[in-house]
Design a protein around this motif. Sequence first.
Motif, PDB file in Angstrom:
ATOM      1  N   THR A   1     114.822 -10.416 -17.746  1.00  0.00           N
ATOM      2  CA  THR A   1     113.408  -9.678 -17.984  1.00  0.00           C
ATOM      3  C   THR A   1     112.340 -10.659 -17.888  1.00  0.00           C
ATOM      4  OG1 THR A   1     114.585  -7.909 -18.866  1.00  0.00           O
ATOM      5  CG2 THR A   1     112.490  -8.087 -19.364  1.00  0.00           C
TER       6      THR A   1
ATOM      7  N   LEU B   1     109.091 -10.969 -15.737  1.00  0.00           N
ATOM      8  CA  LEU B   1     107.626 -10.675 -16.308  1.00  0.00           C
ATOM      9  C   LEU B   1     106.865 -11.986 -16.005  1.00  0.00           C
ATOM     10  CD1 LEU B   1     108.319  -9.367 -19.720  1.00  0.00           C
ATOM     11  CD2 LEU B   1     106.892  -8.146 -17.791  1.00  0.00           C
TER      12      LEU B   1
ATOM     13  N   ARG C   1     105.187 -12.104 -12.480  1.00  0.00           N
ATOM     14  CA  ARG C   1     103.918 -11.521 -12.230  1.00  0.00           C
ATOM     15  C   ARG C   1     102.761 -12.222 -12.396  1.00  0.00           C
ATOM     16  NH1 ARG C   1     105.270  -5.515 -15.012  1.00  0.00           N
ATOM     17  NH2 ARG C   1     107.355  -5.328 -14.364  1.00  0.00           N
TER      18      ARG C   1
ATOM     19  N   ILE D   1      99.939 -12.910 -15.925  1.00  0.00           N
ATOM     20  CA  ILE D   1     100.907 -12.740 -17.127  1.00  0.00           C
ATOM     21  C   ILE D   1     101.013 -14.294 -17.580  1.00  0.00           C
ATOM     22  CG2 ILE D   1     103.180 -12.484 -18.122  1.00  0.00           C
ATOM     23  CD1 ILE D   1     103.168  -9.561 -17.016  1.00  0.00           C
TER      24      ILE D   1
ATOM     25  N   LEU E   1     103.546 -15.973 -19.882  1.00  0.00           N
ATOM     26  CA  LEU E   1     104.664 -16.050 -20.842  1.00  0.00           C
ATOM     27  C   LEU E   1     104.808 -17.149 -21.661  1.00  0.00           C
ATOM     28  CD1 LEU E   1     107.732 -13.967 -20.357  1.00  0.00           C
ATOM     29  CD2 LEU E   1     108.191 -16.363 -21.020  1.00  0.00           C
TER      30      LEU E   1
ATOM     31  N   LEU F   1     108.483  -9.861 -25.873  1.00  0.00           N
ATOM     32  CA  LEU F   1     109.720  -9.334 -25.669  1.00  0.00           C
ATOM     33  C   LEU F   1     110.948  -9.778 -26.601  1.00  0.00           C
ATOM     34  CD1 LEU F   1     111.428  -8.523 -22.985  1.00  0.00           C
ATOM     35  CD2 LEU F   1     111.416 -10.974 -22.179  1.00  0.00           C
TER      36      LEU F   1
ATOM     37  N   ALA G   1     106.465  -5.580 -25.165  1.00  0.00           N
ATOM     38  CA  ALA G   1     106.508  -5.777 -23.766  1.00  0.00           C
ATOM     39  C   ALA G   1     107.309  -4.807 -22.936  1.00  0.00           C
ATOM     40  CB  ALA G   1     106.626  -7.306 -23.270  1.00  0.00           C
ATOM     41  N   GLU G   2     108.645  -4.437 -23.538  1.00  0.00           N
ATOM     42  CA  GLU G   2     109.404  -3.625 -22.782  1.00  0.00           C
ATOM     43  C   GLU G   2     108.935  -2.333 -22.718  1.00  0.00           C
ATOM     44  OE1 GLU G   2     113.936  -3.949 -23.141  1.00  0.00           O
ATOM     45  OE2 GLU G   2     113.416  -4.740 -24.882  1.00  0.00           O
TER      46      GLU G   2
ATOM     47  N   PHE H   1     105.223  -2.927 -20.442  1.00  0.00           N
ATOM     48  CA  PHE H   1     105.238  -3.276 -18.926  1.00  0.00           C
ATOM     49  C   PHE H   1     106.513  -2.152 -18.141  1.00  0.00           C
ATOM     50  CE2 PHE H   1     103.194  -6.705 -20.937  1.00  0.00           C
ATOM     51  CZ  PHE H   1     102.213  -6.895 -20.090  1.00  0.00           C
TER      52      PHE H   1
ATOM     53  N   ILE I   1     109.856  -2.147 -18.684  1.00  0.00           N
ATOM     54  CA  ILE I   1     110.716  -2.819 -18.227  1.00  0.00           C
ATOM     55  C   ILE I   1     112.159  -1.973 -18.232  1.00  0.00           C
ATOM     56  CG2 ILE I   1     112.280  -4.616 -18.912  1.00  0.00           C
ATOM     57  CD1 ILE I   1     109.658  -5.474 -17.328  1.00  0.00           C
TER      58      ILE I   1
END
Length: 362
Positions: free
Chosen positions: A74, A78, A81, A84, A86, A165, A296-297, A300, A302
């Motif tokens: 995951t 992310l 993308r 974004i 991270l 996340l 975040a899950e 976005f 997920i």
Amino acid sequence: MKYIDEYRDAEAALALAAEIKKITTRDWTIMEICGGQTHSIVKHGIDQLLPSRITLVHGPGCPVCVTPIEAIDTACELAARPNIILCSFGDMLRVPGSHTDLLKVKAGGGDVRIVYSPLDALETAKRNPEKEIIFFAVGFETTAPANAMAVYRAAKEHVTNYSQLVSQVTVPAAMAAILGDEENLVNGFLAAGHVCAVTGYDEYYPLAERYSVPIVVTGFEPTDLLHGILMCVRQLEEGRHEVENQYSRAVSRLGNQPAQEVMREVYEISDRNWRGIGVIPGSGLRLRDRYAAFDAERKFEIHSVPTADSADCISGTILRGQRKPTDCPAFGTRCTPESPLGATMVSSEGACAAYYRYRAKS
């Protein structure tokens, strides 16, 4: 050096080892929980000072090792993308996912940044309002308070482009899972001192009572560990199963209460999947609904896809204390820190990495 050298004193260590040998009359298997303790044991040869009837096995207390492969997948998805950033601690970048890792995603153009604190990630969000900033929040009770504080501050300061996340796990539930396994070999535990510095050790009493197992809160230096082993063996030989605190210079029974308060404010208990072990009920933390905007899950959308570790990797049985790194046919050959099959070899706190670093060449 005051407060370090005295805990690495060779004469004191040998005296403790001699006392352990003197009182040991049976075979005992003791698990140290923390990967930092594992590295100290292997680095200083503590296991080699013990009588042959004492076996040390290595627990699941390495945050990198137990982060599930779907969380790595995951994070990679992310990070790839557009728009974004991270943010992650550096030791997560080389942990293999199903098909790639964060370092390769970064090499391919993903915006992956190493931070030393979740608050660094929050500052990144403030400096880049046009971007979405995701912090990869992993670890045990040692990292959870700072991660929780970052979310709490983001909410207070109305930072809307920051999220986490979350793959936070907790120690006592993992200990219960190990003890409840029908193939369990563990007779006693060395609990991780830094975790207990946050949580205290009240919640270990029910574990010790339910499973009739001694638990000794222990530090990380050689004499800390040998003293903890001595306290644990003494209990085992006397038929006791109590919670004792060897690390009293850093740990109190109730722990760091402000840290616990911010954890409870932001997170709640959840089931959590552990890499190599599987889902352990009540072993994780997730963001409470009132902080859903920072999840975040959910932000976005997920949806995790079940994945599997390498069939050649035995890290799950190592983390449960049923095997040792050198039992693995791939250890040091097809699995090395440069080309790891599993997280226990790539992590700086992993048991396989400790054996490879300090024992492989001998």
